[in-house]
Design an enzyme around this catalytic site. Structure first.
Site, PDB file in Angstrom:
ATOM      1  N   LYS A 208      14.768  -0.213   2.918  1.00  0.00           N
ATOM      2  CA  LYS A 208      14.775   0.842   3.935  1.00  0.00           C
ATOM      3  C   LYS A 208      14.365   2.166   3.303  1.00  0.00           C
ATOM      4  CE  LYS A 208      17.650   2.862   7.578  1.00  0.00           C
ATOM      5  NZ  LYS A 208      16.495   2.950   8.481  1.00  0.00           N
TER       6      LYS A 208
ATOM      7  N   ASP B  61       2.476  -5.161  10.999  1.00  0.00           N
ATOM      8  CA  ASP B  61       2.654  -5.904   9.738  1.00  0.00           C
ATOM      9  C   ASP B  61       3.998  -5.624   9.078  1.00  0.00           C
ATOM     10  OD1 ASP B  61       0.040  -6.869  10.053  1.00  0.00           O
ATOM     11  OD2 ASP B  61      -0.759  -4.990   9.226  1.00  0.00           O
TER      12      ASP B  61
ATOM     13  N   ALA C 135      14.879   4.987  20.740  1.00  0.00           N
ATOM     14  CA  ALA C 135      16.175   4.316  20.568  1.00  0.00           C
ATOM     15  C   ALA C 135      16.484   4.184  19.081  1.00  0.00           C
ATOM     16  CB  ALA C 135      16.166   2.947  21.227  1.00  0.00           C
TER      17      ALA C 135
ATOM     18  N   THR D 127      11.122   3.739  15.582  1.00  0.00           N
ATOM     19  CA  THR D 127      10.997   4.424  14.291  1.00  0.00           C
ATOM     20  C   THR D 127      11.992   5.571  14.205  1.00  0.00           C
ATOM     21  OG1 THR D 127       8.664   3.847  14.345  1.00  0.00           O
ATOM     22  CG2 THR D 127       9.321   5.549  12.759  1.00  0.00           C
ATOM     23  N   THR D 128      12.537   5.750  13.017  1.00  0.00           N
ATOM     24  CA  THR D 128      13.562   6.775  12.811  1.00  0.00           C
ATOM     25  C   THR D 128      12.936   8.126  12.443  1.00  0.00           C
ATOM     26  OG1 THR D 128      13.716   5.837  10.600  1.00  0.00           O
ATOM     27  CG2 THR D 128      15.422   5.217  12.165  1.00  0.00           C
TER      28      THR D 128
ATOM     29  N   MET E  19       9.855  -4.977  11.417  1.00  0.00           N
ATOM     30  CA  MET E  19      10.155  -4.902  12.853  1.00  0.00           C
ATOM     31  C   MET E  19       8.912  -5.163  13.695  1.00  0.00           C
ATOM     32  SD  MET E  19      13.258  -4.547  13.635  1.00  0.00           S
ATOM     33  CE  MET E  19      13.173  -3.959  15.311  1.00  0.00           C
TER      34      MET E  19
ATOM     35  N   HIS F 297      22.464  -1.147   4.689  1.00  0.00           N
ATOM     36  CA  HIS F 297      21.151  -1.717   5.011  1.00  0.00           C
ATOM     37  C   HIS F 297      20.526  -2.394   3.792  1.00  0.00           C
ATOM     38  CE1 HIS F 297      21.381   0.843   8.595  1.00  0.00           C
ATOM     39  NE2 HIS F 297      20.421   0.097   9.101  1.00  0.00           N
ATOM     40  N   HIS F 298      19.474  -3.173   4.091  1.00  0.00           N
ATOM     41  CA  HIS F 298      18.623  -3.773   3.058  1.00  0.00           C
ATOM     42  C   HIS F 298      18.034  -2.669   2.172  1.00  0.00           C
ATOM     43  CE1 HIS F 298      14.929  -2.493   5.248  1.00  0.00           C
ATOM     44  NE2 HIS F 298      15.744  -2.589   6.306  1.00  0.00           N
TER      45      HIS F 298
HETATM   46  N1  LIG Z   1      15.459   1.302  16.540  1.00  0.00           N
HETATM   47  C1  LIG Z   1      15.774   0.114  15.972  1.00  0.00           C
HETATM   48  O1  LIG Z   1      16.488  -0.716  16.561  1.00  0.00           O
HETATM   49  C2  LIG Z   1      15.236  -0.189  14.622  1.00  0.00           C
HETATM   50  C3  LIG Z   1      14.500   0.751  13.967  1.00  0.00           C
HETATM   51  N2  LIG Z   1      13.962   0.485  12.743  1.00  0.00           N
HETATM   52  C4  LIG Z   1      13.115   1.530  12.195  1.00  0.00           C
HETATM   53  O2  LIG Z   1      11.762   1.142  12.404  1.00  0.00           O
HETATM   54  C5  LIG Z   1      10.931   1.665  11.363  1.00  0.00           C
HETATM   55  C6  LIG Z   1      10.162   0.526  10.716  1.00  0.00           C
HETATM   56  O3  LIG Z   1      11.082  -0.315  10.036  1.00  0.00           O
HETATM   57  P1  LIG Z   1      10.563  -1.604   9.248  1.00  0.00           P
HETATM   58  O4  LIG Z   1       9.774  -2.468  10.148  1.00  0.00           O
HETATM   59  O5  LIG Z   1      11.728  -2.163   8.544  1.00  0.00           O
HETATM   60  O6  LIG Z   1       9.587  -0.911   8.174  1.00  0.00           O
HETATM   61  P2  LIG Z   1       8.332  -1.541   7.421  1.00  0.00           P
HETATM   62  O7  LIG Z   1       8.045  -0.643   6.269  1.00  0.00           O
HETATM   63  O8  LIG Z   1       8.568  -2.993   7.188  1.00  0.00           O
HETATM   64  O9  LIG Z   1       7.148  -1.433   8.497  1.00  0.00           O
HETATM   65  C7  LIG Z   1       6.465  -0.269   8.838  1.00  0.00           C
HETATM   66  C8  LIG Z   1       5.019  -0.654   9.095  1.00  0.00           C
HETATM   67  O10 LIG Z   1       4.324   0.437   9.679  1.00  0.00           O
HETATM   68  C9  LIG Z   1       3.044   0.530   9.043  1.00  0.00           C
HETATM   69  N3  LIG Z   1       2.491   1.859   9.251  1.00  0.00           N
HETATM   70  C10 LIG Z   1       2.713   2.994   8.525  1.00  0.00           C
HETATM   71  N4  LIG Z   1       2.033   4.016   9.070  1.00  0.00           N
HETATM   72  C11 LIG Z   1       1.390   3.517  10.154  1.00  0.00           C
HETATM   73  C12 LIG Z   1       0.530   4.085  11.128  1.00  0.00           C
HETATM   74  N5  LIG Z   1       0.185   5.392  11.101  1.00  0.00           N
HETATM   75  N6  LIG Z   1       0.048   3.284  12.110  1.00  0.00           N
HETATM   76  C13 LIG Z   1       0.366   1.984  12.147  1.00  0.00           C
HETATM   77  N7  LIG Z   1       1.171   1.378  11.248  1.00  0.00           N
HETATM   78  C14 LIG Z   1       1.674   2.146  10.265  1.00  0.00           C
HETATM   79  C15 LIG Z   1       3.347   0.176   7.611  1.00  0.00           C
HETATM   80  O11 LIG Z   1       2.164  -0.136   6.914  1.00  0.00           O
HETATM   81  P3  LIG Z   1       2.097   0.197   5.311  1.00  0.00           P
HETATM   82  O12 LIG Z   1       3.189  -0.617   4.690  1.00  0.00           O
HETATM   83  O13 LIG Z   1       0.720  -0.243   4.955  1.00  0.00           O
HETATM   84  O14 LIG Z   1       2.337   1.676   5.187  1.00  0.00           O
HETATM   85  C16 LIG Z   1       4.265  -1.014   7.800  1.00  0.00           C
HETATM   86  O15 LIG Z   1       3.525  -2.213   7.999  1.00  0.00           O
HETATM   87  C17 LIG Z   1      11.892   2.422  10.415  1.00  0.00           C
HETATM   88  O16 LIG Z   1      11.916   3.782  10.770  1.00  0.00           O
HETATM   89  C18 LIG Z   1      13.238   1.762  10.709  1.00  0.00           C
HETATM   90  O17 LIG Z   1      14.325   2.584  10.398  1.00  0.00           O
HETATM   91  C19 LIG Z   1      14.168  -0.697  12.121  1.00  0.00           C
HETATM   92  C20 LIG Z   1      14.941  -1.669  12.709  1.00  0.00           C
HETATM   93  C21 LIG Z   1      15.525  -1.500  14.011  1.00  0.00           C
HETATM   94  O1  LIG Z   2      15.435   0.291   8.803  1.00  0.00           O
HETATM   95  C1  LIG Z   2      16.193  -0.522   9.393  1.00  0.00           C
HETATM   96  O2  LIG Z   2      16.312  -1.692   9.030  1.00  0.00           O
HETATM   97  C2  LIG Z   2      16.924  -0.061  10.571  1.00  0.00           C
HETATM   98  N1  LIG Z   2      16.685   1.133  11.028  1.00  0.00           N
HETATM   99  C3  LIG Z   2      17.315   1.741  12.132  1.00  0.00           C
HETATM  100  C4  LIG Z   2      18.164   2.900  11.666  1.00  0.00           C
HETATM  101  O3  LIG Z   2      17.771   3.607  10.729  1.00  0.00           O
HETATM  102  O4  LIG Z   2      19.223   3.134  12.261  1.00  0.00           O
HETATM  103  C5  LIG Z   2      18.049   0.761  13.005  1.00  0.00           C
HETATM  104  C6  LIG Z   2      18.763  -0.305  12.250  1.00  0.00           C
HETATM  105  O5  LIG Z   2      19.859   0.263  11.613  1.00  0.00           O
HETATM  106  C7  LIG Z   2      17.846  -0.994  11.254  1.00  0.00           C
END
Ligand SMILES: NC(=O)C1=CN([C@@H]2O[C@H](COP(=O)(O)OP(=O)(O)OC[C@H]3O[C@@H](n4cnc5c(N)ncnc54)[C@H](OP(=O)(O)O)[C@@H]3O)[C@@H](O)[C@H]2O)C=CC1
Ligand SMILES: O=C(O)C1=N[C@H](C(=O)O)C[C@H](O)C1
Length: 256
Positions: free
Chosen positions: A146, A19, A112, A86-87, A22, A142-143
């Site tokens: 984050k 949800d 990654a 996830t970071t 990403m 970033h947005h």
């Molecule tokens: N490696 C890459 O290329 C990229 C990495 N990222 C990283 O990915 C991560 C997610 O980013 P983003 O999608 O923007 O964040 P969001 O906050 O939009 O999404 C995270 C989701 O994970 C859910 N969640 C939290 N805990 C759990 C759990 N234990 N089990 C299942 N779902 C859970 C959250 O639910 P709830 O809101 O209800 O807590 C939320 O829906 C961050 O660490 C970000 O930095 C982002 C973009 C690119």
């Molecule tokens: O949270 C994000 O959006 C992103 N997270 C990753 C990071 O912390 O490097 C990857 C990308 O920058 C987007």
């Protein structure tokens, strides 16, 4: 990074965090991939047993830094390969995960910090440039939703620069700052300064700046849409099963 033509059964994939920004993009990408089947999604508060009940073989984690280690513990115990965006991975977490994997010689985990091709190239270019310059700094933008700062990408970039500088016999960059406001020079990641900008309208951007007498070099990457991460995520899913152990950085999969 396209799918190979194959008569093999599709890879059974579970997405953790479906949800989120990403996770939702990833669900769409997996559903559209001919060589994958989305068999489970696990959101916040859902039971991870859905993953094993559905007989997934690969989990993709886009959750939160405070959730990802529990998810990985589950995946490793259940014998599932994992592709992690996830970071929050510091040396301590990497060591913990390596310890878990030591007893599972056939299992692959890919972490990654950034799945976008251009971001991976930018990090590699920065690593190549680092030994030639007196100083380097990183700006990540970033947005404003984050949760973490600095970004995982910026931290990884800074570490790669620091390693390249050390290999070249360079110490920390010289800096005459002796006074001012706390934080003005950014965060210190392995002696490399990292500055974080948060603004609505941004997605994910990074600038790596190098300086020497009479010149600077700037390397910049922009993810303008989260679709930019999807080819890398799908490549990770396709390859993680044939890369046992822990891989940190998509550059290793791309063989850059
Ligand atoms: N490696 C890459 O290329 C990229 C990495 N990222 C990283 O990915 C991560 C997610 O980013 P983003 O999608 O923007 O964040 P969001 O906050 O939009 O999404 C995270 C989701 O994970 C859910 N969640 C939290 N805990 C759990 C759990 N234990 N089990 C299942 N779902 C859970 C959250 O639910 P709830 O809101 O209800 O807590 C939320 O829906 C961050 O660490 C970000 O930095 C982002 C973009 C690119
Ligand atoms: O949270 C994000 O959006 C992103 N997270 C990753 C990071 O912390 O490097 C990857 C990308 O920058 C987007």
């Amino acid at each position: 990074m396209t799918a190979p033509a194959s008569s093999e059964a599709p890879i059974r994939v579970a997405v953790l965090g479906p949800d989120g920004r990403m996770g939702a993009q990833t669900v769409r990408a997996v559903e559209a991939a001919a060589d994958m089947e989305l068999v489970a999604t696990v959101g916040s508060g859902d039971s991870l047993s859905a993953v094993t009940d559905a007989k997934a073989t690969v989990v993709i984690d886009f959750t939160r830094p405070d959730a990802v280690m529990d998810n990985l513990r589950f995946a490793v115990d259940a014998g599932l390969h994992a592709v992690v965006g996830t970071t929050g991975f510091d040396d301590e977490r990497i060591a913990t995960l390596s310890g878990w994997l030591a007893g599972k010689p056939d299992l692959g985990v890919l972490i990654a910090p950034n799945f976008a091709l251009g971001a991976v190239l930018a990090m590699r270019f920065a690593q190549q440039a680092a030994r030639f310059y007196d100083a380097a700094e990183v700006i990540e933008l970033h947005h404003n939703r984050k949760a973490d700062a600095p970004s995982g990408t910026a931290a990884h970039t800074a570490r790669l620069i620091a390693l390249a500088r050390a290999d070249a016999g360079r110490g920390p960059a010289a800096d005459a700052t002796t006074s001012g406001i706390e934080g003005a020079r950014g965060a210190d990641v392995d002696d490399v300064r990292v500055h974080s900008v948060r603004l609505p309208g941004l997605v994910a951007h990074e600038e790596i700046l190098f300086g020497a007498e009479g010149e600077t070099l700037t390397i910049r990457h922009d993810s303008l849409d989260r679709v930019s991460f999807m080819p890398g995520v799908l490549l990770g899913v396709r390859t993680v099963g044939s890369r046992p152990g822990l891989t940190v950085g998509l550059e290793n999969v791309l063989d850059l």
